[in-house]
Design an enzyme around this catalytic site. Sequence first.
Site, PDB file in Angstrom:
ATOM      1  N   ARG A 133      15.702 -11.465 -62.275  1.00 36.11           N
ATOM      2  CA  ARG A 133      15.791 -12.453 -61.195  1.00 36.11           C
ATOM      3  C   ARG A 133      16.693 -13.580 -61.645  1.00 36.11           C
ATOM      4  O   ARG A 133      16.791 -13.876 -62.831  1.00 36.11           O
ATOM      5  CB  ARG A 133      14.434 -13.125 -60.945  1.00 36.11           C
ATOM      6  CG  ARG A 133      13.340 -12.303 -60.467  1.00 36.11           C
ATOM      7  CD  ARG A 133      12.084 -13.164 -60.417  1.00 36.11           C
ATOM      8  NE  ARG A 133      11.990 -13.898 -59.162  1.00 36.11           N
ATOM      9  CZ  ARG A 133      11.558 -13.346 -58.033  1.00 36.11           C
ATOM     10  NH1 ARG A 133      11.197 -12.098 -57.989  1.00 36.11           N
ATOM     11  NH2 ARG A 133      11.481 -14.059 -56.943  1.00 36.11           N
ATOM     12  N   GLU A 182      11.077 -10.000 -47.472  1.00 30.12           N
ATOM     13  CA  GLU A 182       9.845 -10.136 -46.703  1.00 30.12           C
ATOM     14  C   GLU A 182      10.038 -11.350 -45.813  1.00 30.12           C
ATOM     15  O   GLU A 182      10.394 -12.427 -46.306  1.00 30.12           O
ATOM     16  CB  GLU A 182       8.669 -10.344 -47.657  1.00 30.12           C
ATOM     17  CG  GLU A 182       7.356 -10.384 -46.921  1.00 30.12           C
ATOM     18  CD  GLU A 182       6.155 -10.580 -47.845  1.00 30.12           C
ATOM     19  OE1 GLU A 182       6.305 -10.486 -49.069  1.00 30.12           O
ATOM     20  OE2 GLU A 182       5.065 -10.847 -47.295  1.00 30.12           O
ATOM     21  N   LYS A 234       9.332 -18.608 -53.123  1.00 30.26           N
ATOM     22  CA  LYS A 234       9.203 -18.983 -51.706  1.00 30.26           C
ATOM     23  C   LYS A 234       7.925 -19.778 -51.463  1.00 30.26           C
ATOM     24  O   LYS A 234       7.884 -20.646 -50.603  1.00 30.26           O
ATOM     25  CB  LYS A 234       9.208 -17.722 -50.828  1.00 30.26           C
ATOM     26  CG  LYS A 234      10.609 -17.188 -50.613  1.00 30.26           C
ATOM     27  CD  LYS A 234      10.626 -16.089 -49.568  1.00 30.26           C
ATOM     28  CE  LYS A 234      10.219 -14.769 -50.162  1.00 30.26           C
ATOM     29  NZ  LYS A 234      10.380 -13.629 -49.269  1.00 30.26           N
TER      30      LYS A 234
HETATM   31  P1  ATP Z   1       9.336 -14.823 -53.919  1.00 33.15           P
HETATM   32  O1  ATP Z   1       8.694 -14.363 -55.191  1.00 33.15           O
HETATM   33  O2  ATP Z   1      10.102 -16.088 -54.020  1.00 33.15           O
HETATM   34  O3  ATP Z   1       8.427 -14.772 -52.728  1.00 33.15           O
HETATM   35  P2  ATP Z   1      10.269 -12.238 -53.309  1.00 33.15           P
HETATM   36  O4  ATP Z   1      10.866 -11.413 -54.390  1.00 33.15           O
HETATM   37  O5  ATP Z   1       8.894 -11.913 -52.889  1.00 33.15           O
HETATM   38  O6  ATP Z   1      10.467 -13.749 -53.660  1.00 33.15           O
HETATM   39  P3  ATP Z   1      11.539 -10.980 -51.137  1.00 33.15           P
HETATM   40  O7  ATP Z   1      11.716 -11.470 -49.766  1.00 33.15           O
HETATM   41  O8  ATP Z   1      10.578  -9.861 -51.358  1.00 33.15           O
HETATM   42  O9  ATP Z   1      11.179 -12.202 -52.025  1.00 33.15           O
HETATM   43  O10 ATP Z   1      12.934 -10.621 -51.795  1.00 33.15           O
HETATM   44  C1  ATP Z   1      13.883  -9.759 -51.229  1.00 33.15           C
HETATM   45  C2  ATP Z   1      14.746  -9.217 -52.321  1.00 33.15           C
HETATM   46  O11 ATP Z   1      15.372 -10.272 -53.021  1.00 33.15           O
HETATM   47  C3  ATP Z   1      13.919  -8.453 -53.322  1.00 33.15           C
HETATM   48  O12 ATP Z   1      14.591  -7.267 -53.655  1.00 33.15           O
HETATM   49  C4  ATP Z   1      13.803  -9.385 -54.489  1.00 33.15           C
HETATM   50  O13 ATP Z   1      13.675  -8.681 -55.682  1.00 33.15           O
HETATM   51  C5  ATP Z   1      15.116 -10.171 -54.400  1.00 33.15           C
HETATM   52  N1  ATP Z   1      14.961 -11.492 -54.998  1.00 33.15           N
HETATM   53  C6  ATP Z   1      14.061 -12.437 -54.678  1.00 33.15           C
HETATM   54  N2  ATP Z   1      14.179 -13.510 -55.480  1.00 33.15           N
HETATM   55  C7  ATP Z   1      15.194 -13.238 -56.330  1.00 33.15           C
HETATM   56  C8  ATP Z   1      15.801 -13.941 -57.419  1.00 33.15           C
HETATM   57  N3  ATP Z   1      15.394 -15.156 -57.782  1.00 33.15           N
HETATM   58  N4  ATP Z   1      16.828 -13.357 -58.059  1.00 33.15           N
HETATM   59  C9  ATP Z   1      17.264 -12.138 -57.695  1.00 33.15           C
HETATM   60  N5  ATP Z   1      16.734 -11.419 -56.703  1.00 33.15           N
HETATM   61  C10 ATP Z   1      15.704 -11.948 -56.024  1.00 33.15           C
HETATM   62 MG    MG Z   2       8.458  -9.862 -52.312  1.00 32.26          MG
END
Ligand code: ATP
Ligand code: MG
Length: 564
Positions: free
Chosen positions: A262, A37, A272
């Site tokens: 994760r 995102e 984030k």
């Molecule tokens: P946050 O919760 O920090 O906002 P998010 O999962 O919403 O992170 P996205 O931009 O949606 O962030 O993530 C893109 C991809 O990266 C998704 O498939 C997500 O599952 C993966 N991802 C994000 N954080 C991690 C992590 N700590 N470990 C492994 N994969 C991750």
């Molecule tokens: Mg997300």
Amino acid sequence: MISANDSKGSDFIRDIILDDIRTNKWGGRVVTRFPPEPNGHLHIGHAKSMCLNFGVAEETGGECHLRFDDTNPTKEEEEYVTSIKEDVRWLGWDWGAHLHYASDYFEALYEFAIDLIQKGKAYVDDLNQEQIREGRGTLTEPGKESPHRNRPVGENLDLFRRMRACEFEEGARVLRAKIDMGSPNLNMRDPVLYRVLKATHHRTGDAWCIYPMYDFAHGQSDSIEEVTHSLCTMEFEDHRPLYDWILNGLEIHHPQQIEFARLNLTYTVLSKRKLLHLVEDGYVSGWDDPRMPTLSGLRRRGYSPESIKTFCDRIGVAKRQTAVEVALLEHCVREDLNQRARRAMAVLHPLKVVIDNFPEGQVEELEAVNNPEDPAMGTHKVPFSRELYIESDDFREDPPGKFFRLAPGREVRLRYGYFITCAGFDKDESTGEVVTVHCTYDPETKGGQAPDGRKVRGTIHWVSAAHALEAEVRLYDNLFTVERPDEVEDYRTVLNPESLTVLTSCRVESSLVDAAPGQHYQFERVGYFCVDSSDSRPGALVFNRTATLRDSWAKIEGGGGKQA
Ligand code: ATP
Ligand code: MG
């Protein structure tokens, strides 16, 4: 514990995918996607996801799409899109022709919603957000059906078209899936699929005033792109029944969603939202502050893409949530830089040494090895003269036991140079501080060997005072003082006040005069450093410490890390 020696191997996801190839489940195809995102910069957790998605595609001859999951117009910005693309490329991944935006599918998603309405599987609800929340029930109590749940299809179609035509205010009406208000899974209790948002989207501008929710956009985007394996993190496990329900209802291409844990890192936050707070509240200098776990921060700190990929291979992919030691990440960068970083001498806390028996004005060129791990990297010259700088803690007026460096009457070896013996020292009368150490050198010991075979216990690094360049050196430590800052109510209470130390009058050897931004060095006996890509200028060099030489991970593993 994860072994530092694990090489890239298999995991439960790769097993599933290899099995699917064998059984020709998807016609032998493998299509994955990395769906950030654009509401923040990528971090080391995203690297784990990329190494899995792009990695699997590369290993199987499949493809991995980069898809911006840009369905929330209020938090997303173009700046993030640009930086995410840069970070993906920096890690060495290639999306080829498959750069996608969920916002490109807004029209298709709208048509899918119409289809669900026509099939009696979605309805327009007039309840507001608060009422919907109240009606959802709890884990122990079922939800209540909305009074609008059984609206005729024609009325739902009309209202949904009018939602699109911006006839309603935000929050006045939503589109909901008609599933089961008694489901034990709260995600299945008639979840909201579309809401009215009168916001300008960074790509579609004001073309839309209704936006799909994540759960409606994600699976359908996967389907449109004919993804075969939709790999996501564990928090989406409870959303999988909804993912499947919508795709089954629409009767379209139906990828398999598989969840994995994760990445969590000790002494680090990876949300984030929290990283954005650190930036906005000024606890760090920006998203690329070298203390940040963002890819831009790690890059500026001196991490190579290879070291990050090695780290991701070693932590592997599983379903169990654990916190990986940040020491393992540091171990991976040390191992990589040990192979590639040019050696140089730098003195962080300079103490003047005068070689009393070395002629004034004379300069000798000594030969220094660029990298003992890689003879092909050759050698370079370092100037030696009467006045030098050494590290102030390499001299002790009253040496404790087992101190084998310089002290009155003691002889040590200068790296790449001669043996020197301390003949005395000068003190600043007012402070009692040692300001100059006087030594004599033995001209017979050039190259670090004495012809009479006598040994010295210590070798110290140095620079020629007249030739060395003044430089700023930034030392970094963990941003947080506790292993699990995520578990603390207010992470600001556990910020490490010593996460950054700036040393402004360091001296580095003269061969670094042309050191380019991002260039890696091992400062001998001191650590791995790189030239800061934002603040360093010719004549005003700035170095970031990537890692110390002390490898606590190798110690944990019993491997016996190098000692500084
Ligand atoms: P946050 O919760 O920090 O906002 P998010 O999962 O919403 O992170 P996205 O931009 O949606 O962030 O993530 C893109 C991809 O990266 C998704 O498939 C997500 O599952 C993966 N991802 C994000 N954080 C991690 C992590 N700590 N470990 C492994 N994969 C991750
Ligand atoms: Mg997300």
